[in-house]
Scaffold this motif. Structure first.
Motif, PDB file in Angstrom:
ATOM      1  N   VAL A  36       0.803  -1.112   0.049  1.00 50.34           N
ATOM      2  CA  VAL A  36       0.061  -0.171  -0.101  1.00 50.34           C
ATOM      3  C   VAL A  36       0.856   1.265   0.093  1.00 50.34           C
ATOM      4  O   VAL A  36       1.679   1.465   0.926  1.00 50.34           O
ATOM      5  N   ALA A  37       0.613   2.096  -0.969  1.00 50.58           N
ATOM      6  CA  ALA A  37       1.310   3.370  -1.116  1.00 50.58           C
ATOM      7  C   ALA A  37       0.650   4.747  -0.802  1.00 50.58           C
ATOM      8  O   ALA A  37       1.140   5.551  -0.468  1.00 50.58           O
ATOM      9  N   ARG A  38      -0.977   4.252  -0.852  1.00 52.18           N
ATOM     10  CA  ARG A  38      -1.869   5.408  -0.388  1.00 52.18           C
ATOM     11  C   ARG A  38      -3.006   4.935   0.007  1.00 52.18           C
ATOM     12  O   ARG A  38      -3.479   3.765  -0.195  1.00 52.18           O
ATOM     13  N   SER A  39      -3.697   5.489   0.920  1.00 53.94           N
ATOM     14  CA  SER A  39      -4.973   5.172   1.422  1.00 53.94           C
ATOM     15  C   SER A  39      -5.704   6.380   1.575  1.00 53.94           C
ATOM     16  O   SER A  39      -5.457   7.502   1.882  1.00 53.94           O
ATOM     17  N   PHE A  40      -7.225   6.471   1.395  1.00 59.29           N
ATOM     18  CA  PHE A  40      -8.079   7.272   1.125  1.00 59.29           C
ATOM     19  C   PHE A  40      -9.383   6.911   1.748  1.00 59.29           C
ATOM     20  O   PHE A  40      -9.632   5.707   1.246  1.00 59.29           O
ATOM     21  N   TRP A  41     -10.323   7.690   2.129  1.00 58.53           N
ATOM     22  CA  TRP A  41     -11.808   7.393   2.180  1.00 58.53           C
ATOM     23  C   TRP A  41     -12.591   8.332   1.845  1.00 58.53           C
ATOM     24  O   TRP A  41     -12.252   9.760   1.849  1.00 58.53           O
ATOM     25  N   ILE A  42     -13.712   7.953   1.301  1.00 57.96           N
ATOM     26  CA  ILE A  42     -14.721   8.458   0.712  1.00 57.96           C
ATOM     27  C   ILE A  42     -16.062   8.515   1.625  1.00 57.96           C
ATOM     28  O   ILE A  42     -16.524   7.493   1.820  1.00 57.96           O
TER      29      ILE A  42
ATOM     30  N   ILE B 188     -13.131  -1.401   0.622  1.00 56.14           N
ATOM     31  CA  ILE B 188     -13.750  -1.627   1.849  1.00 56.14           C
ATOM     32  C   ILE B 188     -14.816  -0.660   2.377  1.00 56.14           C
ATOM     33  O   ILE B 188     -14.556   0.353   2.782  1.00 56.14           O
ATOM     34  N   ALA B 189     -16.011  -1.059   2.436  1.00 53.34           N
ATOM     35  CA  ALA B 189     -17.259  -0.291   2.808  1.00 53.34           C
ATOM     36  C   ALA B 189     -17.125  -0.440   4.633  1.00 53.34           C
ATOM     37  O   ALA B 189     -17.476  -1.490   5.009  1.00 53.34           O
TER      38      ALA B 189
ATOM     39  N   MET C  13     -18.440   3.547  -8.272  1.00 52.90           N
ATOM     40  CA  MET C  13     -19.229   3.225  -6.721  1.00 52.90           C
ATOM     41  C   MET C  13     -20.570   4.466  -6.677  1.00 52.90           C
ATOM     42  O   MET C  13     -20.468   5.366  -7.030  1.00 52.90           O
ATOM     43  N   ALA C  14     -21.825   3.693  -6.295  1.00 46.24           N
ATOM     44  CA  ALA C  14     -22.797   4.513  -5.973  1.00 46.24           C
ATOM     45  C   ALA C  14     -22.911   4.113  -4.288  1.00 46.24           C
ATOM     46  O   ALA C  14     -22.742   3.260  -3.862  1.00 46.24           O
ATOM     47  N   PHE C  15     -22.964   5.335  -3.808  1.00 44.20           N
ATOM     48  CA  PHE C  15     -22.987   5.473  -2.252  1.00 44.20           C
ATOM     49  C   PHE C  15     -24.527   5.635  -1.620  1.00 44.20           C
ATOM     50  O   PHE C  15     -25.097   6.394  -2.039  1.00 44.20           O
ATOM     51  N   GLY C  16     -24.566   4.718  -0.720  1.00 45.60           N
ATOM     52  CA  GLY C  16     -25.756   4.413   0.148  1.00 45.60           C
ATOM     53  C   GLY C  16     -25.777   5.555   1.208  1.00 45.60           C
ATOM     54  O   GLY C  16     -24.492   6.117   1.513  1.00 45.60           O
ATOM     55  N   PRO C  17     -26.679   5.975   1.741  1.00 47.85           N
ATOM     56  CA  PRO C  17     -26.804   6.723   3.123  1.00 47.85           C
ATOM     57  C   PRO C  17     -25.656   6.455   4.222  1.00 47.85           C
ATOM     58  O   PRO C  17     -25.627   5.472   4.541  1.00 47.85           O
ATOM     59  N   GLY C  18     -25.036   7.464   4.346  1.00 53.88           N
ATOM     60  CA  GLY C  18     -24.201   7.226   5.778  1.00 53.88           C
ATOM     61  C   GLY C  18     -22.930   6.446   5.197  1.00 53.88           C
ATOM     62  O   GLY C  18     -22.105   5.728   6.372  1.00 53.88           O
TER      63      GLY C  18
ATOM     64  N   LEU D 290     -13.361   2.824   2.304  1.00 45.87           N
ATOM     65  CA  LEU D 290     -11.879   2.891   2.563  1.00 45.87           C
ATOM     66  C   LEU D 290     -11.314   2.335   1.331  1.00 45.87           C
ATOM     67  O   LEU D 290     -11.544   1.269   0.920  1.00 45.87           O
ATOM     68  N   VAL D 291     -10.221   3.059   0.833  1.00 51.44           N
ATOM     69  CA  VAL D 291      -9.745   2.476  -0.461  1.00 51.44           C
ATOM     70  C   VAL D 291      -7.956   2.609  -0.119  1.00 51.44           C
ATOM     71  O   VAL D 291      -7.307   3.408   0.481  1.00 51.44           O
ATOM     72  N   PHE D 292      -7.214   1.365  -0.449  1.00 49.97           N
ATOM     73  CA  PHE D 292      -6.145   1.165  -0.259  1.00 49.97           C
ATOM     74  C   PHE D 292      -5.471   1.152  -1.954  1.00 49.97           C
ATOM     75  O   PHE D 292      -5.920   0.431  -2.638  1.00 49.97           O
ATOM     76  N   ALA D 293      -4.557   1.849  -2.156  1.00 47.55           N
ATOM     77  CA  ALA D 293      -4.031   1.915  -3.541  1.00 47.55           C
ATOM     78  C   ALA D 293      -2.554   1.581  -3.603  1.00 47.55           C
ATOM     79  O   ALA D 293      -1.653   1.794  -2.550  1.00 47.55           O
ATOM     80  N   SER D 294      -2.181   0.971  -4.762  1.00 48.13           N
ATOM     81  CA  SER D 294      -0.639   0.379  -4.488  1.00 48.13           C
ATOM     82  C   SER D 294       0.291   1.489  -5.147  1.00 48.13           C
ATOM     83  O   SER D 294       1.444   1.276  -5.012  1.00 48.13           O
ATOM     84  N   ASP D 295      -0.157   2.598  -5.813  1.00 46.08           N
ATOM     85  CA  ASP D 295       0.546   3.780  -5.953  1.00 46.08           C
ATOM     86  C   ASP D 295       0.046   4.961  -5.542  1.00 46.08           C
ATOM     87  O   ASP D 295      -1.269   5.279  -5.176  1.00 46.08           O
ATOM     88  N   GLY D 296       0.772   5.959  -5.362  1.00 43.83           N
ATOM     89  CA  GLY D 296       0.337   7.386  -5.077  1.00 43.83           C
ATOM     90  C   GLY D 296      -0.454   7.897  -6.290  1.00 43.83           C
ATOM     91  O   GLY D 296      -0.448   7.622  -7.302  1.00 43.83           O
ATOM     92  N   TYR D 297      -0.973   9.120  -6.107  1.00 45.11           N
ATOM     93  CA  TYR D 297      -1.965   9.682  -7.142  1.00 45.11           C
ATOM     94  C   TYR D 297      -0.961  10.243  -8.265  1.00 45.11           C
ATOM     95  O   TYR D 297       0.013  10.758  -7.985  1.00 45.11           O
ATOM     96  N   ASP D 298      -1.595   9.915  -9.312  1.00 40.39           N
ATOM     97  CA  ASP D 298      -0.911  10.454 -10.716  1.00 40.39           C
ATOM     98  C   ASP D 298      -1.855  10.405 -11.708  1.00 40.39           C
ATOM     99  O   ASP D 298      -2.552   9.542 -12.008  1.00 40.39           O
ATOM    100  N   SER D 299      -2.305  11.763 -12.172  1.00 43.91           N
ATOM    101  CA  SER D 299      -3.401  11.883 -13.144  1.00 43.91           C
ATOM    102  C   SER D 299      -3.241  11.119 -14.454  1.00 43.91           C
ATOM    103  O   SER D 299      -4.138  11.023 -14.983  1.00 43.91           O
TER     104      SER D 299
END
Length: 124
Positions: A30-36, A57-58, A95-100, A104-113
């Motif tokens: 894991v090089a990067r993690s974020f959550w939505i 992971i929800a 991804m379609a998000f339900g209420p609440g 969580l997202v783990f990524a193998s690489d850092g952000y690169d547009s």
């Protein structure tokens, strides 16, 4: 049987609650993690990658992930924090998000547009 990999994460439960462990199960470092979160009723993603692998992971609520690997399209519902969906670089995902929901997202690489492909399969 899904064409996509859904990992079952080790969970220990007792009267005090549940503890889910993610220890050496991911097939990439894991090089990067974020959550939505706060995306109730919204869609996010809508891309694939050249090289980045991801694990989703929800943690709370329900997130429906539309997957397309260029051959198979499938909707996978994440609604338990002991399930982890692997998203390979070639997998179109939205991804379609339900209420609440919290994803969580783990990524193998850092952000690169330049790693993002915004064109779905079947479109030029």
């Amino acid at each position: 049987m899904s064409a996509f990999t859904l990992l079952e994460l080790k969970t220990i439960s007792d009267v005090r609650g549940a503890l889910t462990v993610m220890d050496g199960i991911l097939p990439f470092p894991v090089a990067r993690s974020f959550w939505i979160y706060g995306a109730d009723g919204q869609k996010r993603g809508g891309h694939r990658h050249h090289k980045t692998r991801q694990a989703l992971i929800a943690l709370s609520g329900t997130v429906v992930v539309s997957m397309d690997n260029g051959e198979i399209q499938e909707e996978i519902t994440l609604s338990s924090p002991d399930k982890c969906l692997l998203v390979e670089p070639h997998d179109w995902h939205e991804m379609a998000f339900g209420p609440g929901s919290i994803l969580l997202v783990f990524a193998s690489d850092g952000y690169d547009s330049d790693d993002y492909i915004h064109t779905p399969y079947g479109r030029s």
